[in-house]
Write an enzyme that holds these catalytic residues in place. Sequence first.
Site, PDB file in Angstrom:
ATOM      1  N   ARG A  15      -0.629   7.865   4.506  1.00 22.24           N
ATOM      2  CA  ARG A  15      -0.172   7.973   3.119  1.00 22.24           C
ATOM      3  C   ARG A  15      -1.353   7.809   2.159  1.00 22.24           C
ATOM      4  O   ARG A  15      -1.462   8.517   1.159  1.00 22.24           O
ATOM      5  CB  ARG A  15       0.879   6.908   2.829  1.00 22.24           C
TER       6      ARG A  15
ATOM      7  N   LEU B 257       0.817  -1.212   0.000  1.00 19.03           N
ATOM      8  CA  LEU B 257       0.000   0.000   0.000  1.00 19.03           C
ATOM      9  C   LEU B 257       0.851   1.262   0.000  1.00 19.03           C
ATOM     10  O   LEU B 257       0.495   2.260  -0.635  1.00 19.03           O
ATOM     11  CB  LEU B 257      -0.924  -0.003   1.218  1.00 19.03           C
ATOM     12  N   ASP B 258       1.954   1.251   0.712  1.00 23.89           N
ATOM     13  CA  ASP B 258       2.792   2.443   0.818  1.00 23.89           C
ATOM     14  C   ASP B 258       3.369   2.811  -0.546  1.00 23.89           C
ATOM     15  O   ASP B 258       3.258   3.950  -1.008  1.00 23.89           O
ATOM     16  CB  ASP B 258       3.907   2.198   1.833  1.00 23.89           C
ATOM     17  N   ASP B 259       4.020   1.850  -1.190  1.00 26.90           N
ATOM     18  CA  ASP B 259       4.565   2.105  -2.519  1.00 26.90           C
ATOM     19  C   ASP B 259       3.473   2.511  -3.495  1.00 26.90           C
ATOM     20  O   ASP B 259       3.650   3.432  -4.295  1.00 26.90           O
ATOM     21  CB  ASP B 259       5.281   0.858  -3.037  1.00 26.90           C
TER      22      ASP B 259
END
EC number: 5.4.99.37
Length: 685
Positions: free
Chosen positions: A475, A399-401
């Site tokens: 994020r 999810l972050d990327d």
Amino acid sequence: MLPYNQDFYNEDEALKDDHCEGAGNVSNPPTLDEAIKRSQDFLLSQQYPEGYWWAELEGNPTITSHTVILYKILGIEDEYPMDKMEKYLRRMQCIHGGWELFYGDGGQLSVTIESYVALRLLNVPPTDPALKKALKFIIDKGGVXKSRMFTKICLALLGCFDWRGIPSLPPWVMLLPGWFLSSIYETACWARGCVVPLIVVFDKKPVFKVSPEVSFDELYAEGREHACKTLPFCGDWTSHFFIAVDRVFKMMERLGVVPFQQWGIREAEKWLLERQEDTGDFLGVYPPMFYSVVCMKTLGYEVTDPVVRRALLSFKKFSIERADECSVQSSLSPVWDTALVVRSLVESGLPPDHPALQRAGEWLLQKQITKHGDWSFKNQSGVAGGWAFQFFNRWYPDLDDSAVVVMALDCLKLPNEDVKNGAITRCLKWISSMQCKGGGWAAFDKDNHQHWINSTPFSDLKAMVDPSTTDISARVLEMVGRLKLHGTSFDEAHFLPPESIARGLVYLRREQENEGCWFGRWGVNYIYGTCGALVALSLVAPMTHEEEIARGARWLVQVQNMHGKKINGPQDGGWGETCFSYNDPALKGQGDVSTASQTAWALQGLLAAGDALGKYEVESIGHGVQYLLSTQRKDGSWHESQFTGGGFPIHFYLRYHFYAQHFTLSSLARYRTRLQASKIKPPIP
């Protein structure tokens, strides 16, 4: 293989000298515009011809030590520059005899044992002064009996630790359906990637002969003959329960009554083979790769087998080989690095159709994952469309990327905008489907929060699950806010539904600490978490979260390294937080040195808070900006020796070599944007 131009970073171990932290142009700092231009030029010089950016992802010596052990087990040490690895391990030893988890931690027992083992396997005699110092450090810390489980597993593979002291993992675990409470899919993907190969290894309990033959009896403080051969108690009832269960499993093993043993082993082997990338990686991170190769060796795979050869090739891709040293990274971070660099360059004024940015955008589009992975076991209705951290890792987008890539692509102008927008739309749908029940988002999986698994004897790192975190949830919400702020022409249905956003905001509010800060899981630590939360709240719901935003901003101001705010530590206007804040919450926001990346995060948080509240902490922001200007180097970069990336809190940290570059550029650019818009006044000299 060297990621980016390493020449700048090879500085005769200034890396380990805290006094060089922030060394730059203190006497004659550049202007804001000059610093931004220099930083842009530096980052542009680091781009690969294919369009991506990729910097070293530095960990502790454990990864290099494990590589020595693995190649010795396989009997192919001549295929790796072992002499250079020895030099690296020797250089990383500290004056007290130990090896560190992160710079300045005073030495860590398990890291030291594994480094000692690696050097002994490299024919360094125990009488060597370095090993004599290391042995004293190890014994003083309690020896093997006090080390972590992964250290004991390595010793057991060499016949130097009793397998009875290793927990059991019955093969029938592989046969449990995905919905079952103790299914492998209830563990985090990084744990799953270790558990599956270890199911085979723990069942077979191999002991590999290596040359030279070593016993490592000297590493037992109480003497090996007196060493405890049972699992250690942790003091709570869950520990007692799982140890009792483990005794039952071990009794069944002794009696030869292991249900579905061969079936489970075949399923584990099948699972691993399915998840090996064409490039040879298993999950794209080192520990699963290490244990998967050990598993294949245990199953009888020859070193010449294509499965093993591909895996060994991936180990070499993880290596950083210099003229006289060689170390090994825990993973590769090109997607992460590229997306963050792109954002910083656009924010700092590079045109969105700049050729370098277009190459980066096209490269990122090629890396989107449109096939289902392990995440789909708990999210069967989700549409694949995320991005992974590495060059290749199709089973495990995160999810972050994915959120960062969406924001990077959204700010670019590419030759085929329809393709770009289609990729973003697909990813938004995937991210929306990955929201957890509590309202937040986790790294790789949905609702992967069975915390009881962390109480199993195998989990002394307490990192067996992948729950929602503030930083990733923030994020995702920042991504939504950025898309709307940029006026991106998507239908409202392509954004997260309003109810999902509302649940995410409730989650962030719930996670705020009493002091006003937020915990940071994937960056060190409360400065990172607080920055993410403030940016998200200011973009998505500033009017309804003024109190939370104000409290977070006040906390950042309070922990700034400035005269009058701190009695001890630096007073240079920057921010810095030690990794020890994970061990001791009293150290929230505290550190011995200021760092470029953590100062950049704090500035981003304060600037966002100022946007939301209509009032900026001008003095605090000004001192932070001045710290960054005065510590920039002539080539436009910043030096940072501290570990500011999270791996497994308390147990493993990372130093992203680009963190001090792109986060800093973004912060200076955001500050300049507000100056130019007269939203904030420059500090009085």
